[in-house]
Design a protein around this motif. Structure first.
Motif, PDB file in Angstrom:
ATOM      1  N   ALA A 237      34.149  47.752  51.119  1.00 27.81           N
ATOM      2  CA  ALA A 237      35.167  46.964  51.808  1.00 27.81           C
ATOM      3  C   ALA A 237      36.272  46.615  50.822  1.00 27.81           C
ATOM      4  CB  ALA A 237      34.580  45.690  52.398  1.00 27.81           C
ATOM      5  N   SER A 238      37.474  46.456  51.347  1.00 30.15           N
ATOM      6  CA  SER A 238      38.583  46.045  50.499  1.00 30.15           C
ATOM      7  C   SER A 238      39.465  45.078  51.254  1.00 30.15           C
ATOM      8  CB  SER A 238      39.394  47.250  50.021  1.00 30.15           C
ATOM      9  OG  SER A 238      40.044  47.866  51.108  1.00 30.15           O
TER      10      SER A 238
ATOM     11  N   TRP B  16      35.092  45.997  47.109  1.00 32.80           N
ATOM     12  CA  TRP B  16      33.708  46.174  46.704  1.00 32.80           C
ATOM     13  C   TRP B  16      33.315  47.628  46.922  1.00 32.80           C
ATOM     14  CZ3 TRP B  16      30.860  42.660  44.159  1.00 32.80           C
ATOM     15  CH2 TRP B  16      31.260  41.319  44.207  1.00 32.80           C
ATOM     16  N   TYR B  17      32.710  48.186  45.922  1.00 27.45           N
ATOM     17  CA  TYR B  17      32.175  49.536  45.975  1.00 27.45           C
ATOM     18  C   TYR B  17      30.690  49.458  45.648  1.00 27.45           C
ATOM     19  CZ  TYR B  17      36.944  51.372  45.964  1.00 27.45           C
ATOM     20  OH  TYR B  17      38.245  51.668  46.299  1.00 27.45           O
ATOM     21  N   ARG B  18      29.977  50.521  46.006  1.00 28.39           N
ATOM     22  CA  ARG B  18      28.565  50.553  45.640  1.00 28.39           C
ATOM     23  C   ARG B  18      28.160  51.962  45.237  1.00 28.39           C
ATOM     24  NH1 ARG B  18      25.903  49.416  51.633  1.00 28.39           N
ATOM     25  NH2 ARG B  18      26.382  51.461  52.572  1.00 28.39           N
ATOM     26  N   GLN B  19      27.132  52.003  44.418  1.00 27.94           N
ATOM     27  CA  GLN B  19      26.616  53.285  43.961  1.00 27.94           C
ATOM     28  C   GLN B  19      25.103  53.228  43.950  1.00 27.94           C
ATOM     29  OE1 GLN B  19      28.170  54.655  40.192  1.00 27.94           O
ATOM     30  NE2 GLN B  19      27.649  56.769  40.683  1.00 27.94           N
TER      31      GLN B  19
ATOM     32  N   ALA C 117      21.845  49.287  46.202  1.00 26.93           N
ATOM     33  CA  ALA C 117      22.776  49.941  45.290  1.00 26.93           C
ATOM     34  C   ALA C 117      23.247  48.929  44.250  1.00 26.93           C
ATOM     35  CB  ALA C 117      23.991  50.488  46.036  1.00 26.93           C
ATOM     36  N   VAL C 118      23.967  49.433  43.277  1.00 20.93           N
ATOM     37  CA  VAL C 118      24.723  48.550  42.388  1.00 20.93           C
ATOM     38  C   VAL C 118      26.089  48.358  43.020  1.00 20.93           C
ATOM     39  CG1 VAL C 118      25.697  48.206  40.096  1.00 20.93           C
ATOM     40  CG2 VAL C 118      23.480  49.352  40.352  1.00 20.93           C
ATOM     41  N   TYR C 119      26.479  47.124  43.185  1.00 20.34           N
ATOM     42  CA  TYR C 119      27.758  46.798  43.815  1.00 20.34           C
ATOM     43  C   TYR C 119      28.767  46.414  42.736  1.00 20.34           C
ATOM     44  CZ  TYR C 119      25.740  46.989  48.468  1.00 20.34           C
ATOM     45  OH  TYR C 119      25.160  47.425  49.637  1.00 20.34           O
ATOM     46  N   TYR C 120      29.926  47.041  42.817  1.00 17.47           N
ATOM     47  CA  TYR C 120      30.985  46.824  41.839  1.00 17.47           C
ATOM     48  C   TYR C 120      32.224  46.231  42.506  1.00 17.47           C
ATOM     49  CZ  TYR C 120      28.301  50.085  38.927  1.00 17.47           C
ATOM     50  OH  TYR C 120      27.320  50.700  38.198  1.00 17.47           O
ATOM     51  N   CYS C 121      32.839  45.339  41.818  1.00 18.70           N
ATOM     52  CA  CYS C 121      34.111  44.769  42.244  1.00 18.70           C
ATOM     53  C   CYS C 121      35.243  45.549  41.569  1.00 18.70           C
ATOM     54  CB  CYS C 121      34.166  43.300  41.836  1.00 18.70           C
ATOM     55  SG  CYS C 121      35.687  42.435  42.268  1.00 18.70           S
ATOM     56  N   LYS C 122      36.308  45.777  42.297  1.00 17.81           N
ATOM     57  CA  LYS C 122      37.455  46.511  41.773  1.00 17.81           C
ATOM     58  C   LYS C 122      38.731  45.753  42.079  1.00 17.81           C
ATOM     59  CE  LYS C 122      39.923  50.894  42.503  1.00 17.81           C
ATOM     60  NZ  LYS C 122      39.965  52.113  43.360  1.00 17.81           N
ATOM     61  N   ALA C 123      39.628  45.712  41.116  1.00 19.57           N
ATOM     62  CA  ALA C 123      40.952  45.118  41.310  1.00 19.57           C
ATOM     63  C   ALA C 123      42.008  46.194  41.098  1.00 19.57           C
ATOM     64  CB  ALA C 123      41.170  43.963  40.335  1.00 19.57           C
ATOM     65  N   GLU C 124      42.922  46.299  42.036  1.00 21.29           N
ATOM     66  CA  GLU C 124      43.987  47.286  41.954  1.00 21.29           C
ATOM     67  C   GLU C 124      45.309  46.567  41.731  1.00 21.29           C
ATOM     68  OE1 GLU C 124      41.870  50.152  45.337  1.00 21.29           O
ATOM     69  OE2 GLU C 124      43.946  49.495  45.558  1.00 21.29           O
ATOM     70  N   LYS C 125      46.097  47.109  40.823  1.00 20.60           N
ATOM     71  CA  LYS C 125      47.419  46.540  40.572  1.00 20.60           C
ATOM     72  C   LYS C 125      48.476  47.393  41.270  1.00 20.60           C
ATOM     73  CE  LYS C 125      47.042  43.565  36.706  1.00 20.60           C
ATOM     74  NZ  LYS C 125      47.857  42.943  35.653  1.00 20.60           N
ATOM     75  N   TYR C 126      49.605  46.774  41.587  1.00 22.57           N
ATOM     76  CA  TYR C 126      50.682  47.481  42.283  1.00 22.57           C
ATOM     77  C   TYR C 126      51.148  48.703  41.499  1.00 22.57           C
ATOM     78  CZ  TYR C 126      51.186  43.651  45.615  1.00 22.57           C
ATOM     79  OH  TYR C 126      50.963  42.723  46.600  1.00 22.57           O
ATOM     80  N   ALA C 127      51.278  48.571  40.218  1.00 25.20           N
ATOM     81  CA  ALA C 127      51.726  49.703  39.396  1.00 25.20           C
ATOM     82  C   ALA C 127      51.036  49.645  38.049  1.00 25.20           C
ATOM     83  CB  ALA C 127      53.243  49.662  39.228  1.00 25.20           C
ATOM     84  N   GLY C 128      49.755  49.838  38.108  1.00 29.04           N
ATOM     85  CA  GLY C 128      49.027  49.728  36.862  1.00 29.04           C
ATOM     86  C   GLY C 128      47.627  50.221  37.018  1.00 29.04           C
ATOM     87  N   PRO C 129      46.798  50.022  36.050  1.00 29.49           N
ATOM     88  CA  PRO C 129      45.435  50.533  36.130  1.00 29.49           C
ATOM     89  C   PRO C 129      44.574  49.728  37.097  1.00 29.49           C
ATOM     90  CG  PRO C 129      45.706  49.201  34.167  1.00 29.49           C
ATOM     91  CD  PRO C 129      47.063  49.308  34.798  1.00 29.49           C
TER      92      PRO C 129
ATOM     93  N   THR D 120      38.987  34.564  43.624  1.00 32.20           N
ATOM     94  CA  THR D 120      37.640  35.084  43.867  1.00 32.20           C
ATOM     95  C   THR D 120      37.596  35.837  45.187  1.00 32.20           C
ATOM     96  OG1 THR D 120      36.629  33.294  42.593  1.00 32.20           O
ATOM     97  CG2 THR D 120      35.211  34.470  44.135  1.00 32.20           C
ATOM     98  N   VAL D 121      36.886  36.938  45.174  1.00 33.04           N
ATOM     99  CA  VAL D 121      36.653  37.716  46.378  1.00 33.04           C
ATOM    100  C   VAL D 121      35.161  37.676  46.678  1.00 33.04           C
ATOM    101  CG1 VAL D 121      36.700  40.028  47.375  1.00 33.04           C
ATOM    102  CG2 VAL D 121      38.615  39.232  46.032  1.00 33.04           C
ATOM    103  N   TYR D 122      34.847  37.588  47.946  1.00 35.00           N
ATOM    104  CA  TYR D 122      33.465  37.490  48.375  1.00 35.00           C
ATOM    105  C   TYR D 122      33.101  38.669  49.276  1.00 35.00           C
ATOM    106  CZ  TYR D 122      34.313  32.655  46.987  1.00 35.00           C
ATOM    107  OH  TYR D 122      34.664  31.523  46.286  1.00 35.00           O
ATOM    108  N   LEU D 123      31.838  39.008  49.280  1.00 31.44           N
ATOM    109  CA  LEU D 123      31.310  39.977  50.232  1.00 31.44           C
ATOM    110  C   LEU D 123      30.070  39.356  50.855  1.00 31.44           C
ATOM    111  CD1 LEU D 123      31.684  42.847  51.414  1.00 31.44           C
ATOM    112  CD2 LEU D 123      29.945  43.609  49.770  1.00 31.44           C
TER     113      LEU D 123
END
Length: 116
Positions: free
Chosen positions: A49-50, A36-39, A91-103, A77-80
């Motif tokens: 948090a991640s 989770w990110y926020r702006q 803020a605006v809270y954004y969810c982010k997903a990271e891949k092992y070798a990708g975008p 699903t991920v919760y905060l």
């Protein structure tokens, strides 16, 4: 492609609680971590948090002890869980997903407003 849909934002008084949810769908098999990110207006987007696929967590100092990130792998699903909210958490809270070798993938964002 990974699709992320956030929910749970809203308006709350200082000291209150909210729980954000981020549901992932699509090509989720190689997601290594979600976060989770926020702006806030006029500020850069920052990590809140991640959590990794193994359950390791990282928190921003400003939210330690107040926010908890968790994931339900069965529901993708991920919760905060946010408690003791402060006006500066607005803020605006954004969810982010990271891949092992990708975008990385981002959700559309959900507004959290904490009134004093």
């Amino acid at each position: 492609q990974v699709q992320l849909v956030e929910s749970g934002g809203g308006l709350v008084q200082a000291g209150g609680s909210l729980r954000l949810s981020c549901a992932a769908s699509g090509s989720i098999f190689s997601i290594s971590a979600m976060g989770w990110y926020r702006q806030a207006p006029g500020k850069q987007r920052e990590l809140v948090a991640s959590i990794t696929s193994g359950g390791n967590t990282v928190y921003a100092d400003s939210v330690k002890g107040r926010f908890t990130i968790s994931r339900d792998n069965a529901k993708n699903t991920v919760y905060l869980q946010m408690s003791s909210l402060l006006p500066e958490d607005t803020a605006v809270y954004y969810c982010k997903a990271e891949k092992y070798a990708g975008p990385n993938y981002w959700g559309q964002g959900t507004q959290v407003t904490v009134s004093s």
